[in-house]
Structure formats: structure tokens, C-alpha cells
Design an enzyme around this catalytic site. Sequence first.
Site, PDB file in Angstrom:
ATOM      1  N   LYS A  14      -3.826 -11.580   4.373  1.00  0.00           N
ATOM      2  CA  LYS A  14      -5.001 -10.867   4.882  1.00  0.00           C
ATOM      3  C   LYS A  14      -6.066 -10.708   3.804  1.00  0.00           C
ATOM      4  CE  LYS A  14      -2.542  -7.193   5.904  1.00  0.00           C
ATOM      5  NZ  LYS A  14      -1.219  -7.635   5.410  1.00  0.00           N
ATOM      6  N   ARG A 128       3.117 -13.358  -5.875  1.00  0.00           N
ATOM      7  CA  ARG A 128       1.723 -12.870  -5.954  1.00  0.00           C
ATOM      8  C   ARG A 128       1.419 -12.329  -7.350  1.00  0.00           C
ATOM      9  NH1 ARG A 128      -0.508  -9.016  -1.361  1.00  0.00           N
ATOM     10  NH2 ARG A 128       1.341  -7.776  -1.840  1.00  0.00           N
TER      11      ARG A 128
HETATM   12  P1  ADP Z   1      -1.853  -9.521   2.183  1.00  0.00           P
HETATM   13  O1  ADP Z   1      -3.235  -9.033   1.850  1.00  0.00           O
HETATM   14  O2  ADP Z   1      -1.685  -9.791   3.646  1.00  0.00           O
HETATM   15  O3  ADP Z   1      -0.791  -8.626   1.639  1.00  0.00           O
HETATM   16  P2  ADP Z   1      -2.403 -11.663   0.248  1.00  0.00           P
HETATM   17  O4  ADP Z   1      -3.701 -12.220   0.697  1.00  0.00           O
HETATM   18  O5  ADP Z   1      -2.405 -10.805  -0.952  1.00  0.00           O
HETATM   19  O6  ADP Z   1      -1.652 -10.941   1.489  1.00  0.00           O
HETATM   20  O7  ADP Z   1      -1.402 -12.908   0.035  1.00  0.00           O
HETATM   21  C1  ADP Z   1      -0.060 -12.722  -0.432  1.00  0.00           C
HETATM   22  C2  ADP Z   1       0.274 -13.823  -1.425  1.00  0.00           C
HETATM   23  O8  ADP Z   1       0.372 -15.083  -0.735  1.00  0.00           O
HETATM   24  C3  ADP Z   1      -0.752 -14.037  -2.530  1.00  0.00           C
HETATM   25  O9  ADP Z   1      -0.073 -14.407  -3.708  1.00  0.00           O
HETATM   26  C4  ADP Z   1      -1.622 -15.186  -2.019  1.00  0.00           C
HETATM   27  O10 ADP Z   1      -2.161 -15.965  -3.084  1.00  0.00           O
HETATM   28  C5  ADP Z   1      -0.622 -16.003  -1.204  1.00  0.00           C
HETATM   29  N1  ADP Z   1      -1.206 -16.589   0.011  1.00  0.00           N
HETATM   30  C6  ADP Z   1      -2.177 -16.096   0.811  1.00  0.00           C
HETATM   31  N2  ADP Z   1      -2.401 -16.915   1.863  1.00  0.00           N
HETATM   32  C7  ADP Z   1      -1.534 -17.950   1.734  1.00  0.00           C
HETATM   33  C8  ADP Z   1      -1.267 -19.133   2.519  1.00  0.00           C
HETATM   34  N3  ADP Z   1      -1.936 -19.391   3.649  1.00  0.00           N
HETATM   35  N4  ADP Z   1      -0.313 -19.966   2.073  1.00  0.00           N
HETATM   36  C9  ADP Z   1       0.388 -19.711   0.936  1.00  0.00           C
HETATM   37  N5  ADP Z   1       0.183 -18.617   0.159  1.00  0.00           N
HETATM   38  C10 ADP Z   1      -0.765 -17.738   0.558  1.00  0.00           C
HETATM   39  P1  ADP Z   2       0.393  -5.407   1.503  1.00  0.00           P
HETATM   40  O1  ADP Z   2      -0.680  -5.916   2.401  1.00  0.00           O
HETATM   41  O2  ADP Z   2       0.925  -6.426   0.580  1.00  0.00           O
HETATM   42  O3  ADP Z   2       1.456  -4.630   2.219  1.00  0.00           O
HETATM   43  P2  ADP Z   2      -1.364  -3.289   0.604  1.00  0.00           P
HETATM   44  O4  ADP Z   2      -2.092  -3.464  -0.652  1.00  0.00           O
HETATM   45  O5  ADP Z   2      -2.116  -3.404   1.888  1.00  0.00           O
HETATM   46  O6  ADP Z   2      -0.166  -4.306   0.531  1.00  0.00           O
HETATM   47  O7  ADP Z   2      -0.626  -1.881   0.632  1.00  0.00           O
HETATM   48  C1  ADP Z   2       0.129  -1.425  -0.463  1.00  0.00           C
HETATM   49  C2  ADP Z   2       0.744  -0.073  -0.149  1.00  0.00           C
HETATM   50  O8  ADP Z   2      -0.289   0.905   0.069  1.00  0.00           O
HETATM   51  C3  ADP Z   2       1.599  -0.020   1.120  1.00  0.00           C
HETATM   52  O9  ADP Z   2       2.930  -0.444   0.898  1.00  0.00           O
HETATM   53  C4  ADP Z   2       1.527   1.484   1.453  1.00  0.00           C
HETATM   54  O10 ADP Z   2       2.336   2.245   0.572  1.00  0.00           O
HETATM   55  C5  ADP Z   2       0.080   1.800   1.115  1.00  0.00           C
HETATM   56  N1  ADP Z   2      -0.830   1.597   2.269  1.00  0.00           N
HETATM   57  C6  ADP Z   2      -1.865   0.719   2.365  1.00  0.00           C
HETATM   58  N2  ADP Z   2      -2.496   0.831   3.539  1.00  0.00           N
HETATM   59  C7  ADP Z   2      -1.841   1.806   4.230  1.00  0.00           C
HETATM   60  C8  ADP Z   2      -1.998   2.401   5.512  1.00  0.00           C
HETATM   61  N3  ADP Z   2      -2.980   2.007   6.356  1.00  0.00           N
HETATM   62  N4  ADP Z   2      -1.132   3.375   5.882  1.00  0.00           N
HETATM   63  C9  ADP Z   2      -0.151   3.799   5.058  1.00  0.00           C
HETATM   64  N5  ADP Z   2       0.063   3.293   3.836  1.00  0.00           N
HETATM   65  C10 ADP Z   2      -0.776   2.308   3.412  1.00  0.00           C
END
Ligand code: ADP
Ligand code: ADP
Length: 219
Positions: A14, A128
Amino acid sequence: MTRVVFIGPPGAGKGTQAVKFASTLGIPHISTGDLIRAEKKAGTPLGMEVQKYADEGKLVPDEIVLKIVAERLEEDDAKKGFLFDGFPRTIAQAKSLDRYLKIHHMPLSVVVFFDVPDDVIVERICGRRTCRNTGNVYHVRFNPPPASGRDENGKQLDLYQREDDTEEKVRVRLKEYEENTAALIPYYKESGVFQNIDANRDISEIEADLADLAIKLSA
Ligand code: ADP
Ligand code: ADP
């Protein structure tokens, strides 16, 4: 005015897509994860309160998240619309957002669901790497950081692995996702603005689909 929500499991990609999508649409990218980490880093009382949840992979309680989001929506740039990344994550958060949007006569333009299987998630999250200086997100295999150690603007990279980006914490986060966040899919399907995206593809393929969506939203 475009108002977008990106939902999906942790590590679905995302944030990676949100940066470009938000900039194409000229709207702020609001990641509640980033806002929560900023509070933690600043060491505010709120930051200390959220730390134990975030570091363990647990969801931060709704009332705290809603307070952080309400403050962020007060900022000027959010008057142009927004892209929420990782918010809402519970039905209570979604209902609260709905109430706010209804009062302000601002319906959501689209809810994009990033569809990706669990085994892919674990691999993505464990590889990541995040930059302390720029906030850029990389992956050791799928999106490696430049060998020069600098980003495309020449900024020095300072990469780290998030406290919660370990296999053990990912399991907790996936459980939280199943128990609390997955229910948002049927919830938003009813809204009529739900859009599924196959996020188990290359970054560039997903980006191309989102570029098409951005054109439709701007028309
Ligand atoms: P989110 O915001 O949903 O938690 P991220 O955008 O941070 O996810 O992506 C998680 C990890 O996967 C990062 O290390 C990113 O570089 C990698 N990543 C994101 N999109 C892809 C994809 N389409 N294919 C492979 N790796 C991806
Ligand atoms: P990812 O997309 O990889 O799960 P985020 O950076 O979005 O990671 O979130 C990291 C952490 O921040 C989550 O595991 C949670 O503890 C907290 N968090 C983020 N967004 C929310 C939300 N909307 N509600 C509750 N906790 C949240």
C-alpha cells in the site's frame, strides 16, 4: 476533490503505491503507521502510549488512532482530499470516518483493496527496509535500494528494519488483520466504491493499474 482509502494486509504494498498515486492526484498521503511512528520518535505522551502496541504488532486502540487522524485532517492540505493508507483498520474506525465524511458532505471516491496471500506478505515484510532520512521504503530483493547509498534526489539513505518487521511480529499483525481489518472488505463492498486490485504482481504492473484509476478519478 478525491478521497481515497487503501486497505489490505500489512506488507501488501500500500505504502509503496500510495506515494505515487497521491502525488499524481495532488492529495496528501496519510499513513497512520507513519503518524504513529512519528509520535513515538518525538517521545510525546501519546507516542509513549502507542509504542507498546505498535512494536508488538498489535493495533493501537481506536480512540487514539481517531484522535491522531482528526488532527491530521485539520491540516490545510487535507482540504484538497486525501489518501488514507492503513486507515481505517477496524469497523469502529470505518464508522467514525463515515460519520465525519457525512457531516462534511464528502463521500469517498474509491476504496482500493490490496489482495495478496499470506506467504507473500511474510516475505515482503521481512525484507522491507525503511530509510530514516527520506521515509522511502525498499525491499532487499524486490525493490533493492540504490547501490550508491543515495536516493534519486541525491539524498543519503539511512536504512533500518522496523521493530515490528520480524516474522514473529508479522504473525501477530496478520492475526490482528484477520480479526479486525478483514471485516472491512464486506463493509466497503456495500459502499459501491470498492475496488479490488491483484497486489500479487510486480510493483510496475500494479502502478500501471493505479495510473489508469487516477485518470478515471480525475476525469
Ligand atoms: P504496506 O504499506 O502495505 O505495509 P509496503 O508498501 O511497505 O507495504 O511494502 C512492503 C514491502 O514489500 C516493502 O519492502 C516493499 O518494497 C515491497 N513491495 C511492495 N510492493 C511490492 C510488489 N508488488 N512486489 C514485491 N515487493 C513489493
Ligand atoms: P503495515 O502496513 O506494514 O501493517 P503500518 O505502518 O501501516 O504497517 O502500521 C504499523 C503499526 O501501526 C500497526 O501494526 C499498528 O500497531 C499501528 N497502526 C497503524 N495504523 C493503524 C490503525 N488504523 N489502527 C490501529 N493501529 C494502527
